[in-house]
Design a protein around this motif. Structure first.
Motif, PDB file in Angstrom:
ATOM      1  N   ALA A  27       0.824  -1.218   0.000  1.00 28.37           N
ATOM      2  CA  ALA A  27       0.000   0.000   0.000  1.00 28.37           C
ATOM      3  C   ALA A  27       0.856   1.265   0.000  1.00 28.37           C
ATOM      4  O   ALA A  27       0.399   2.318  -0.448  1.00 28.37           O
ATOM      5  CB  ALA A  27      -0.939  -0.007   1.202  1.00 28.37           C
ATOM      6  N   ASP A  28       2.106   1.177   0.490  1.00 23.84           N
ATOM      7  CA  ASP A  28       2.952   2.374   0.448  1.00 23.84           C
ATOM      8  C   ASP A  28       3.474   2.624  -0.961  1.00 23.84           C
ATOM      9  O   ASP A  28       3.481   3.764  -1.437  1.00 23.84           O
ATOM     10  CB  ASP A  28       4.114   2.251   1.441  1.00 23.84           C
ATOM     11  CG  ASP A  28       4.904   3.554   1.564  1.00 23.84           C
ATOM     12  OD1 ASP A  28       4.268   4.644   1.495  1.00 23.84           O
ATOM     13  OD2 ASP A  28       6.140   3.507   1.715  1.00 23.84           O
ATOM     14  N   ALA A  29       3.897   1.573  -1.649  1.00 22.10           N
ATOM     15  CA  ALA A  29       4.378   1.733  -3.023  1.00 22.10           C
ATOM     16  C   ALA A  29       3.236   2.239  -3.912  1.00 22.10           C
ATOM     17  O   ALA A  29       3.356   3.276  -4.585  1.00 22.10           O
ATOM     18  CB  ALA A  29       4.918   0.400  -3.537  1.00 22.10           C
ATOM     19  N   LEU A  91       9.712   5.187  -6.814  1.00 20.03           N
ATOM     20  CA  LEU A  91       9.225   5.344  -5.446  1.00 20.03           C
ATOM     21  C   LEU A  91       9.336   4.057  -4.629  1.00 20.03           C
ATOM     22  O   LEU A  91       9.062   2.967  -5.124  1.00 20.03           O
ATOM     23  CB  LEU A  91       7.750   5.765  -5.456  1.00 20.03           C
ATOM     24  CG  LEU A  91       7.362   6.990  -6.273  1.00 20.03           C
ATOM     25  CD1 LEU A  91       5.870   7.279  -6.110  1.00 20.03           C
ATOM     26  CD2 LEU A  91       8.169   8.210  -5.861  1.00 20.03           C
ATOM     27  N   ASP A  92       9.714   4.234  -3.372  1.00 16.05           N
ATOM     28  CA  ASP A  92       9.660   3.152  -2.386  1.00 16.05           C
ATOM     29  C   ASP A  92      10.596   1.981  -2.699  1.00 16.05           C
ATOM     30  O   ASP A  92      10.295   0.848  -2.340  1.00 16.05           O
ATOM     31  CB  ASP A  92       8.200   2.656  -2.213  1.00 16.05           C
ATOM     32  CG  ASP A  92       7.977   2.008  -0.851  1.00 16.05           C
ATOM     33  OD1 ASP A  92       8.599   2.453   0.136  1.00 16.05           O
ATOM     34  OD2 ASP A  92       7.197   1.040  -0.760  1.00 16.05           O
ATOM     35  N   PHE A  93      11.702   2.254  -3.383  1.00 13.82           N
ATOM     36  CA  PHE A  93      12.750   1.227  -3.471  1.00 13.82           C
ATOM     37  C   PHE A  93      14.111   1.889  -3.524  1.00 13.82           C
ATOM     38  O   PHE A  93      14.249   3.030  -3.955  1.00 13.82           O
ATOM     39  CB  PHE A  93      12.528   0.284  -4.667  1.00 13.82           C
ATOM     40  CG  PHE A  93      12.630   0.915  -6.032  1.00 13.82           C
ATOM     41  CD1 PHE A  93      13.862   1.062  -6.659  1.00 13.82           C
ATOM     42  CD2 PHE A  93      11.486   1.336  -6.700  1.00 13.82           C
ATOM     43  CE1 PHE A  93      13.944   1.620  -7.936  1.00 13.82           C
ATOM     44  CE2 PHE A  93      11.571   1.890  -7.969  1.00 13.82           C
ATOM     45  CZ  PHE A  93      12.801   2.039  -8.593  1.00 13.82           C
ATOM     46  N   ASP A 117      12.420   7.800  -1.555  1.00 11.87           N
ATOM     47  CA  ASP A 117      12.478   6.500  -0.877  1.00 11.87           C
ATOM     48  C   ASP A 117      12.982   6.615   0.558  1.00 11.87           C
ATOM     49  O   ASP A 117      13.716   7.525   0.892  1.00 11.87           O
ATOM     50  CB  ASP A 117      13.401   5.544  -1.652  1.00 11.87           C
ATOM     51  CG  ASP A 117      13.498   4.191  -0.970  1.00 11.87           C
ATOM     52  OD1 ASP A 117      12.445   3.594  -0.706  1.00 11.87           O
ATOM     53  OD2 ASP A 117      14.620   3.754  -0.655  1.00 11.87           O
ATOM     54  N   HIS A 118      12.620   5.607   1.353  1.00  2.33           N
ATOM     55  CA  HIS A 118      13.029   5.600   2.765  1.00  2.33           C
ATOM     56  C   HIS A 118      13.751   4.312   3.180  1.00  2.33           C
ATOM     57  O   HIS A 118      13.805   3.999   4.372  1.00  2.33           O
ATOM     58  CB  HIS A 118      11.816   5.868   3.671  1.00  2.33           C
ATOM     59  CG  HIS A 118      10.770   4.794   3.641  1.00  2.33           C
ATOM     60  ND1 HIS A 118      10.151   4.343   4.779  1.00  2.33           N
ATOM     61  CD2 HIS A 118      10.219   4.084   2.628  1.00  2.33           C
ATOM     62  CE1 HIS A 118       9.261   3.413   4.468  1.00  2.33           C
ATOM     63  NE2 HIS A 118       9.273   3.235   3.160  1.00  2.33           N
ATOM     64  N   HIS A 119      14.290   3.567   2.204  1.00  4.88           N
ATOM     65  CA  HIS A 119      15.041   2.356   2.548  1.00  4.88           C
ATOM     66  C   HIS A 119      16.521   2.666   2.744  1.00  4.88           C
ATOM     67  O   HIS A 119      17.030   3.661   2.241  1.00  4.88           O
ATOM     68  CB  HIS A 119      14.875   1.303   1.455  1.00  4.88           C
ATOM     69  CG  HIS A 119      13.476   0.780   1.363  1.00  4.88           C
ATOM     70  ND1 HIS A 119      12.531   1.338   0.557  1.00  4.88           N
ATOM     71  CD2 HIS A 119      12.876  -0.237   2.019  1.00  4.88           C
ATOM     72  CE1 HIS A 119      11.397   0.685   0.705  1.00  4.88           C
ATOM     73  NE2 HIS A 119      11.562  -0.279   1.581  1.00  4.88           N
ATOM     74  N   GLN A 120      17.197   1.744   3.451  1.00  8.27           N
ATOM     75  CA  GLN A 120      18.619   1.944   3.753  1.00  8.27           C
ATOM     76  C   GLN A 120      19.478   1.719   2.516  1.00  8.27           C
ATOM     77  O   GLN A 120      19.142   0.929   1.650  1.00  8.27           O
ATOM     78  CB  GLN A 120      19.051   0.943   4.830  1.00  8.27           C
ATOM     79  CG  GLN A 120      18.120   0.976   6.036  1.00  8.27           C
ATOM     80  CD  GLN A 120      18.842   0.852   7.358  1.00  8.27           C
ATOM     81  OE1 GLN A 120      20.053   0.764   7.398  1.00  8.27           O
ATOM     82  NE2 GLN A 120      18.095   0.865   8.434  1.00  8.27           N
ATOM     83  N   SER A 138       7.406   6.425   5.687  1.00 12.30           N
ATOM     84  CA  SER A 138       6.844   5.838   4.473  1.00 12.30           C
ATOM     85  C   SER A 138       7.210   6.717   3.293  1.00 12.30           C
ATOM     86  O   SER A 138       7.522   7.900   3.462  1.00 12.30           O
ATOM     87  CB  SER A 138       5.319   5.783   4.592  1.00 12.30           C
ATOM     88  OG  SER A 138       4.831   7.083   4.915  1.00 12.30           O
ATOM     89  N   THR A 139       7.131   6.136   2.117  1.00 18.61           N
ATOM     90  CA  THR A 139       7.333   6.947   0.919  1.00 18.61           C
ATOM     91  C   THR A 139       6.147   7.894   0.735  1.00 18.61           C
ATOM     92  O   THR A 139       6.315   9.008   0.243  1.00 18.61           O
ATOM     93  CB  THR A 139       7.538   6.041  -0.302  1.00 18.61           C
ATOM     94  OG1 THR A 139       8.664   5.202  -0.034  1.00 18.61           O
ATOM     95  CG2 THR A 139       7.817   6.841  -1.564  1.00 18.61           C
ATOM     96  N   ALA A 140       4.972   7.468   1.161  1.00 26.11           N
ATOM     97  CA  ALA A 140       3.797   8.347   1.054  1.00 26.11           C
ATOM     98  C   ALA A 140       4.005   9.640   1.852  1.00 26.11           C
ATOM     99  O   ALA A 140       3.647  10.725   1.392  1.00 26.11           O
ATOM    100  CB  ALA A 140       2.554   7.614   1.537  1.00 26.11           C
ATOM    101  N   THR A 170      -0.323   2.095   6.561  1.00 23.59           N
ATOM    102  CA  THR A 170       0.137   0.705   6.543  1.00 23.59           C
ATOM    103  C   THR A 170       1.622   0.596   6.884  1.00 23.59           C
ATOM    104  O   THR A 170       2.012  -0.303   7.614  1.00 23.59           O
ATOM    105  CB  THR A 170      -0.134   0.044   5.173  1.00 23.59           C
ATOM    106  OG1 THR A 170       0.433   0.864   4.151  1.00 23.59           O
ATOM    107  CG2 THR A 170      -1.617  -0.111   4.922  1.00 23.59           C
ATOM    108  N   ASP A 171       2.441   1.523   6.400  1.00 25.74           N
ATOM    109  CA  ASP A 171       3.883   1.433   6.679  1.00 25.74           C
ATOM    110  C   ASP A 171       4.222   1.756   8.143  1.00 25.74           C
ATOM    111  O   ASP A 171       5.309   1.424   8.605  1.00 25.74           O
ATOM    112  CB  ASP A 171       4.699   2.342   5.736  1.00 25.74           C
ATOM    113  CG  ASP A 171       5.383   1.542   4.631  1.00 25.74           C
ATOM    114  OD1 ASP A 171       4.849   0.490   4.246  1.00 25.74           O
ATOM    115  OD2 ASP A 171       6.467   1.966   4.150  1.00 25.74           O
ATOM    116  N   THR A 172       3.303   2.404   8.864  1.00 25.51           N
ATOM    117  CA  THR A 172       3.539   2.653  10.289  1.00 25.51           C
ATOM    118  C   THR A 172       2.834   1.615  11.160  1.00 25.51           C
ATOM    119  O   THR A 172       2.784   1.784  12.382  1.00 25.51           O
ATOM    120  CB  THR A 172       3.024   4.052  10.712  1.00 25.51           C
ATOM    121  OG1 THR A 172       1.620   4.137  10.395  1.00 25.51           O
ATOM    122  CG2 THR A 172       3.790   5.177  10.037  1.00 25.51           C
TER     123      THR A 172
HETATM  124 MN    MN Z   1       7.548   1.947   2.128  1.00 30.94          MN
END
Ligand code: MN
Ligand code: 5GP
Length: 336
Positions: A27-29, A91-93, A117-120, A138-140, A170-172
């Motif tokens: 749902a975040d992507a 987004l989101d990767f 994006d918010h990944h490491q 989240s990316t959102a 959803t991401d939280t």
């Molecule tokens: Mn995400």
């Protein structure tokens, strides 16, 4: 990768834009992608959203979802759209291989590539502009911040708000995880002021499953879960035959990993699924155990500190053996 603020002044000039996100979008992507889509179409751009793979049907209520192109299913159409793109939002990767078979196509494009994006550990050299911030929920949330920082608060309509809310919520873990900052709550308050009706979104996402998913969960929890108390770890390993037997669809296994994680004392929960072409793993942790590093080291993956995943080409038995060896190696951290 240059700061995303450098594209703010170019947002209003009509152009061909493609938005994409990681394979098997959650749902975040999908929410950040369609949130951005519903924002950008207001400027007269030609905007396409391309998903690298199919997605769970519980995302199909999102405004704009009917226009999302599945790269695997409509390959020629998707490639044509990508080739025409002047801007490509990613987004989101964090790494291009999260777009599966789209990776070589993205690499070959001349479009300006923009990462949110918010990944490491992002692959920043692959993008022209962008923002990567692992402190973000989240990316959102980041797409919301992008719209606000660019000065377009008034362009957040009901459609954009609904999509972005779904991603953040959803991401939280429904505003439960540590990443739920005061800024997140301020964002939601602003979306509410803009007319967001949030309870319908929870219903759309969480109360739309078929009976079979719970029969599947019941059987899996009964027959496929192992708890290793001396390592504060629980593992669910699912053979492909179970997916076939219970007619499991994309998205049906989402949330399964939270059951072992909620067992008293468990610090690491894992689900490893034999998807036929690969063994896909999901890791969740509580407290100080870093599953991003764990997934990277043993399972060709990554993600966040408390939520990560990976994939292996070895057979399921072998991946399970690997997992058991890995928790042995990490016994001290799992017991601290
Ligand atoms: Mn995400
Ligand atoms: P999930 O378990 O929900 O599929 O994924 C949890 C987190 O780990 C997500 O933030 C996701 O982006 C990341 N993740 C899942 N699978 C992989 C993978 O194969 N490689 C990388 N780098 N990250 C992954």
């Amino acid at each position: 990768m240059k700061p995303i603020s450098e594209i703010f002044s170019l947002i209003e000039k009509p152009k061909n834009i493609v938005i994409t996100f990681h394979q098997k979008p959650d749902a975040d992507a999908m929410g950040s992608g369609l949130g951005l889509y519903n924002f950008l179409i207001q400027f007269g751009h030609t905007v396409s959203v391309i998903s690298p793979t199919n997605w769970p049907s519980f995302l199909n209520w999102m405004p704009g979802s009917k226009n999302v192109v599945d790269f695997e299913m409509h390959n020629d159409k998707a490639k044509t759209l990508l080739q025409k793109a002047e801007w490509l939002f990613c987004l989101d990767f964090n790494v291009l291989n999260r777009t599966k078979r789209m990776e070589p196509v993205i690499e070959s494009l001349l479009a300006t590539k923009i990462l949110i994006d918010h990944h490491q550990q992002p692959q920043t050299e692959a993008f022209d502009y962008g923002i990567s911030d692992i402190s973000k929920s989240s990316t959102a949330e980041m797409v919301y911040d992008f719209i606000i920082a660019a000065g377009y608060s008034d362009k957040i309509n009901a459609e954009t708000a609904e999509c972005l809310y779904a991603g953040v919520m959803t991401d939280t873990g429904s505003f439960r995880f540590n990443s739920t900052s005061a800024n997140v709550h301020r964002m939601i308050a602003d979306l509410k002021d803009k007319g967001l009706e949030h309870s319908q979104i929870h219903e759309n996402l969480f109360d739309n499953f078929l009976e079979g998913r719970f029969r599947f969960f019941g059987n899996i929890l009964l027959n496929r879960m192992d708890v290793f108390y001396e390592y504060n770890t629980a593992l669910i390993a699912i053979p492909q035959s179970d997916l076939i037997k219970y007619n499991v669809k994309t998205g049906d296994t989402e949330g399964l990993v939270n059951f072992p994680l909620s067992i008293k004392g468990i610090k690491l929960a894992a689900v490893i699924i034999d998807r036929g072409d690969e063994r896909k793993s999901s890791f969740r942790s509580k407290g100080g155990f870093d599953v991003n590093t764990f997934a990277r080291k043993y399972f060709n993956g990554g993600g966040h500190f408390n939520a990560a995943g990976g994939k292996n080409i070895e057979p399921l038995d072998e991946v399970v053996r690997k997992f058991k060896a890995a928790i042995k190696e990490n016994k001290e951290q799992l017991n601290s």
